[in-house]
Enzyme design. Structure first.
Site, PDB file in Angstrom:
ATOM      1  N   GLU B  57       0.833  -1.210   0.000  1.00  9.23           N
ATOM      2  CA  GLU B  57       0.000   0.000   0.000  1.00  9.23           C
ATOM      3  C   GLU B  57       0.863   1.254   0.000  1.00  9.23           C
ATOM      4  O   GLU B  57       0.515   2.261  -0.616  1.00  9.23           O
ATOM      5  CB  GLU B  57      -0.955  -0.016   1.203  1.00  9.23           C
ATOM      6  CG  GLU B  57      -2.080  -1.037   1.085  1.00  9.23           C
ATOM      7  CD  GLU B  57      -1.621  -2.469   1.348  1.00  9.23           C
ATOM      8  OE1 GLU B  57      -0.507  -2.662   1.880  1.00  9.23           O
ATOM      9  OE2 GLU B  57      -2.380  -3.404   1.005  1.00  9.23           O
ATOM     10  N   HIS B 126     -11.342  -6.719   8.128  1.00  9.87           N
ATOM     11  CA  HIS B 126     -12.052  -6.415   6.876  1.00  9.87           C
ATOM     12  C   HIS B 126     -13.315  -5.606   7.164  1.00  9.87           C
ATOM     13  O   HIS B 126     -14.290  -5.690   6.422  1.00  9.87           O
ATOM     14  CB  HIS B 126     -12.450  -7.697   6.145  1.00  9.87           C
ATOM     15  CG  HIS B 126     -11.288  -8.518   5.679  1.00  9.87           C
ATOM     16  ND1 HIS B 126     -10.558  -9.294   6.525  1.00  9.87           N
ATOM     17  CD2 HIS B 126     -10.732  -8.666   4.453  1.00  9.87           C
ATOM     18  CE1 HIS B 126      -9.588  -9.916   5.851  1.00  9.87           C
ATOM     19  NE2 HIS B 126      -9.659  -9.537   4.593  1.00  9.87           N
TER      20      HIS B 126
END
Lengths: 424, 334
Positions: B57, B126
């Site tokens: 990321e 998540h």
């Protein structure tokens, strides 16, 4: 107790904490620094596979020999004009550093960072690139701006954060931004420019441009995640990038061992990524030029990125906020086995018969006067903290393209505060 | 269109209109994204404009910043908002400040898309809602749509915007508006007017809230999935509440909020994110500062709890109809 083989007769585990080769008061011992003879490294074709050039990640590309003669396959065979321009620009960088360092000590600004001893790693690298190749520097590459002809007064305006500072007094001194010279805005967060340079180079490739990107970080910053992300992306997309690591041995007071230098070289970081890795004598302007030229040619012909470790020495403190005498031997700088980059290039051009001590001394005087004049010019725009800064409303500009309501309100508040504090 | 198709359509339209728009992220290319938001884009626009990235990321955002500085308009995807943290320095120290530190000479016109929020049994890795980490940063815009129509119009505005935008997609409502009743089937978007999404280009401006339900008795401020939950509770309980979908948290539409609270005199804030220092705290402070003399009850917040998102106890964590209903009852009692 968990089941397992008996281990009661093993010695206890030990943690290794690296120690530099010398501390204040110690004699200096650079015997572990292996300096191969100039001209001893092979120069492969720019299209070589990284697998076939591993030696270049562990050796040291050197062009100038002990007599300051250019030798070997890496000799870039530069014309006199280029050699003398490099010498002049490196000397200008040093003169600038000297003057602005004193300006900080005189209280004219908050902070300064010299690149003494590292001038070749920026000037010679810039000389080997095209002027419109994009550079993503760290904070010790002022030599690139000098090479590209940036006005000294503009640099000093930035250092003084005065009303002439086109960055509106927002950045720490020396964190320049000069898009017209393809010089990216400097960040104080380390190695963040690395993935950005790779992204810029990827964009250039996406658009079918011919420009490449180059970035710089110190050896300490190679421990940052950004460095490794950038290496992965550069490798995966074959991004046309030159990734420079300036190994100047010290990250503030932490020696290069805390970035892993005891185990391998910084150039060898390239091997795990399948990137070309070159380790060069960073105090040898011709070696830096040759390595950069090699990497630029490789990048520009879509052969891939190159990681260059510039093996050099930080001859001064990290910044004006640092005291190197508190953590390293005072003799280190003088005894650094690779010498001084300006002295070495000067001796080289004298040896070629295109330069002499008298002209050099005259040049140093001229450059000192030039910097002095630029400083005086910039001081007309003010020095830090003396009120001659940008209009204070500029504080609220450029956070966003347009001023949102909450910043409009805060600007109005600031105007009221100002009126209350300094009634007309 | 459902929300996934609307988001896909926005990128499709923008890639057709502007050759500088590029889409990148883990699995976004050949496969079209784990939620299929980028399906078909690589086949149409080629792999130098739509490509997969390494699982990094920090690299994805950092590279996008460099591309933006070059002159492209990257639309990087972070596969789940929970994974945005390795990229956060590039967002808050670099993308957000590039314009400021270079006095406008370099900009980062990037739109970071990321599915966020809970309600899908995603466990603690998540399900997070990290929006207030970004609204706290000077220089970033934060956008959260709640319908397919809004998602497309807001995403087009975000991509066209010259500032870096965080675009959080409430993944619980990708396929239909979730009303918080987890034991009832979700009606697909196709049964709702908001699924009537034009195929062409249109914008919904950043910084404009949407009054999804007019009312006189109470103002409810919500965004993303919680807009639908709040609306369902209001309708089930017969409360004359005004439900405002903020759409963008920064810039915030303070005018709409202020006008509504001054009219109703009561304010409830609903979000999924943890409570302490959540965006609800900012909203509550703003309402208190601007509407105090119009308030007839303390401003209330309904939020997630200050714990990580628990997998098996997801529905006990989720700020659902019961928690919202009790808060409404409390606020209306005063």
């Amino acid at each position: 107790m968990a089941d397992g083989p008996l281990r009661s007769n093993l010695p206890p585990l030990e943690l290794h904490v690296p120690e530099p080769r010398s501390r204040p008061g110690d004699p200096v011992d650079f015997s572990d620094v292996i300096v191969p003879a100039a001209g001893s490294m092979a120069r492969p074709d720019e299209a070589v596979s990284p697998h076939d050039m591993r030696d270049l990640s562990f050796g040291l590309v050197r062009v100038l020999d002990d007599d300051h003669k250019a030798v070997g396959a890496w000799d870039p065979r530069l014309p006199a004009e280029t050699l003398l321009k490099m010498l002049r620009t490196m000397a200008l960088t040093r003169a600038f550093d000297e003057r602005l360092y004193r300006a900080q000590r005189q209280g004219k600004t908050s902070f300064y960072m010299k690149c003494t001893g590292e001038e070749a790693t920026s000037v010679a690298a810039a000389a080997a690139m095209q002027g419109d190749d994009m550079v993503f520097p760290s904070y010790r590459q002022q030599g690139i701006l000098m090479w590209r002809g940036y006005a000294l007064t503009e640099m000093i305006n930035q250092i003084y954060s005065n009303r002439g500072d086109k960055l509106k007094g927002r950045q720490l001194p020396i964190m320049y931004s000069v898009p017209e010279l393809s010089f990216f805005t400097i960040s104080g967060n380390l190695a963040t420019q690395y993935p950005q340079a790779v992204g810029w180079a990827m964009a250039s490739a996406i658009k079918g441009d011919t420009r490449i990107a180059s970035c710089w970080c110190g050896e300490g910053s190679t421990a940052e995640g950004d460095f490794h992300s950038a290496m992965t992306f550069a490798s995966v997309y074959n991004a046309p990038t030159i990734l420079n690591v300036v190994n100047n041995q010290w990250a503030i007071s932490s020696f290069s061992g805390f970035a892993g230098a005891e185990r391998t070289t910084f150039a060898a970081r390239a091997i795990g990524y399948g990137i070309a890795g070159l380790r060069v004598d960073g105090n040898d302007a011709l070696a830096v030029y040759a390595a950069t030229q090699w990497a630029a040619e490789r990048a520009r012909s879509n052969k891939g990125p190159t990681l260059i470790e510039h093996f050099t020495y930080r001859a001064e403190g990290h910044s004006t906020s640092d005291d190197p005498s508190a953590y390293r031997s005072a003799q280190e700088s003088a005894e650094w086995p690779l010498g001084d980059p300006i002295h070495r290039l000067k001796q080289h051009v004298i040896g070629l018969g295109i330069w002499d001590d008298e002209r050099h001394a005259a040049m140093d005087l001229e450059l000192a006067e030039m910097v002095k004049a630029a400083t005086k010019q910039a001081e007309k725009n003010g020095v830090l903290g003396h009120g001659m800064h940008q209009p204070f409303e500029t504080m609220f500009e450029d956070v966003f393209e347009e001023l949102p309501w909450h910043l409009q309100e805060q600007m109005a508040q600031a105007l009221e505060e100002r009126a209350a504090k300094w009634p007309k | 269109m459902n929300m996934i198709e609307a988001i896909n359509s926005a990128m499709h339209v923008m890639m057709e209109r502007d050759p500088d728009v590029v889409v990148m992220g883990e699995d976004v290319g050949y496969f079209g994204g784990v939620f299929r938001c980028t399906a078909g884009l690589q086949a149409k626009f080629g792999k130098t404009r739509v490509f997969d990235t390494p699982i990094s990321e920090c690299g994805i955002v950092g590279v996008a910043v460099g591309m933006g500085a070059y002159g492209l308009r990257p639309v990087p995807e972070i596969q789940f908002a929970d994974y945005i943290y390795p990229g956060i320095d590039q967002l808050i120290s670099e993308a957000a400040r590039l314009r400021y530190r270079s006095a406008g000479e370099f900009i980062a016109p990037i739109t970071v898309r990321s599915p966020f929020g809970g309600g899908i049994f995603g466990g603690q890795t998540h399900s997070q809602s990290p929006e207030s980490l970004f609204t706290h940063v000077a220089g970033l815009k934060t956008v959260i749509p709640s319908t397919p129509y809004d998602a497309k119009g807001l995403l087009i505005s975000a991509i066209e915007d010259n500032d870096p935008v965080i675009f959080f997609e409430p993944k619980r409502i990708y396929n239909g508006p979730f009303t918080g009743y987890y034991d009832r089937p979700v009606e697909p978007w196709s049964k709702h007017a908001a699924a009537d999404v034009p195929t062409g280009h249109y914008r919904i401006p950043l910084g404009k809230a949407n009054i999804v339900r007019a009312g006189e008795a109470l103002t409810i401020l919500a965004y993303g999935t919680m807009v639908h939950v709040a609306k369902a509770v209001v309708e089930a309980n017969g409360v004359d509440a005004e439900v405002i979908d903020l759409r963008t948290l920064l810039p915030l539409d303070i005018e709409t909020i202020e006008a509504s609270v001054k009219k109703t005199g009561r304010c409830l804030i609903v979000h999924e994110a943890t409570r302490t220092s959540g965006f609800g705290a900012e909203l509550s402070a703003l309402v208190q500062e601007r509407c105090f003399y119009h308030l007839e009850a303390p401003v209330e917040r309904v939020t997630g709890f200050d714990t990580p998102y628990p997998h098996s106890l997801e529905w006990a964590y989720f700020p659902g109809p019961i928690r919202i209903g009790r808060a409404i009852a409390k606020i209306m009692k005063d």
